[in-house]
Scaffold this active site. Structure first.
Site: not given
Ligand code: COA
Length: 260
Positions: A66, A112, A115
């Site tokens: 999400a 999400g 999910e």
């Molecule tokens: N919500 C909002 N933005 C998200 C997102 C999320 N769930 N997951 C990734 N993004 C965004 C990042 O903020 C980033 O945006 P930016 O470039 O404007 O800063 C972009 O997507 C790329 O993500 P980034 O974190 O730079 O990629 P990465 O390869 O370093 O890491 C993940 C990948 C998936 C490990 C990491 O993005 C992450 O942990 N995301 C959240 C996962 C999460 O907790 N999901 C559950 C939400 S309830």
């Protein structure tokens, strides 16, 4: 219908919905959830579409969760509303769709995103996919059905561990624990989904719809799945598809189902 955050392509009985916010790893914001709802509803009403494949754009993510930026300052009531609204509009909606929905998990499926994949009728992953429910690392729990559907798919103990550790599992571990049905290369992911869709499409859409309802009944509290099975089984006998399927068998020819 035109959309900003998703792409819908159809042809040959199959529709592919691609969640298309690659710069945010396809994170689900409210607008995307609404667009997905509208697209699924639209495709469900299209008799030519026999199978829907759901995937994410880019090589990195199915859906990374999400959209955290949307709910970071929510209060208790807004949190409840977010979960209830999302479950109703998308997650429960997809699970109960009469048209089969296959998740093509092409990268991160987190929170999400996992999910959503779990709401689909089954899942196929590419070998780079990584799956998990990291919500407790953010101080919240899965709110789009993850606490219910993950134990249904992988068992209670494995689900508890995945939820409590907030960790990710890779595609092969997901295969081993039953979270996905097949693992393939990134290039072969959509072709494999389409191949399986082709097998589904040979069968009666009315019977498949009834089977989805009966299987889902097992996971719906207060509903007797065996009773639903009896009802749906009986209902099939009144369909044109049943008449066609049984006649075709007896006449030693291929059935041509109308979906009625
Ligand atoms: N919500 C909002 N933005 C998200 C997102 C999320 N769930 N997951 C990734 N993004 C965004 C990042 O903020 C980033 O945006 P930016 O470039 O404007 O800063 C972009 O997507 C790329 O993500 P980034 O974190 O730079 O990629 P990465 O390869 O370093 O890491 C993940 C990948 C998936 C490990 C990491 O993005 C992450 O942990 N995301 C959240 C996962 C999460 O907790 N999901 C559950 C939400 S309830």
């Amino acid at each position: 219908m035109s959309y900003n955050n998703i792409i819908v392509e159809d042809g040959d009985g199959t529709a592919i919905i691609t969640i298309n916010r690659p710069s945010k790893l396809n994170a689900l914001n409210t607008k995307t959830i609404q667009e997905l709802h509208d697209a699924f509803q639209d495709l469900e009403g299209d008799k030519d579409i026999k199978v829907i494949i759901l995937t994410g754009s880019g090589e990195k993510a199915f859906v990374a969760g999400a959209d955290i930026s949307e709910f970071a300052d929510f209060d208790v009531d807004e949190g409840k509303q977010l979960s209830a609204q999302g479950q109703k509009l998308l997650f429960d909606f997809v699970e109960n769709l009469g048209t089969p929905v296959v998740a093509a998990v092409n990268g991160f499926a987190l929170g999400g995103g996992l999910e959503l994949a779990m709401s689909c009728h089954f899942r196929i992953a590419s070998d780079n996919a990584r799956m998990g429910l990291p919500e407790v690392s953010l101080g919240v729990i899965p709110g789009y059905g993850g606490t219910q559907r993950l134990p249904q798919l992988v068992g209670k103990g494995k689900a508890m561990e995945m939820i409590m550790t907030a960790g990710m599992i890779d595609a092969n571990e997901a295969l081993k624990c039953g979270l996905v049905n097949h693992v393939t290369s990134q290039e072969e992911l959509l072709p494999l989904c389409e191949k399986i869709a082709g097998k589904i499409m040979r069968n009666s859409p009315t019977a498949i719809r009834a089977a989805i309802k009966a299987v889902n009944a097992n996971y719906t509290s207060g509903i007797n799945g065996f009773a639903i099975e009896i009802e749906e089984f009986g209902r099939c006998f009144g369909t044109a598809d049943f008449e066609e399927g049984t006649s075709a068998f007896l006449e030693k020819r291929k059935a041509e189902f109308s979906g009625n």
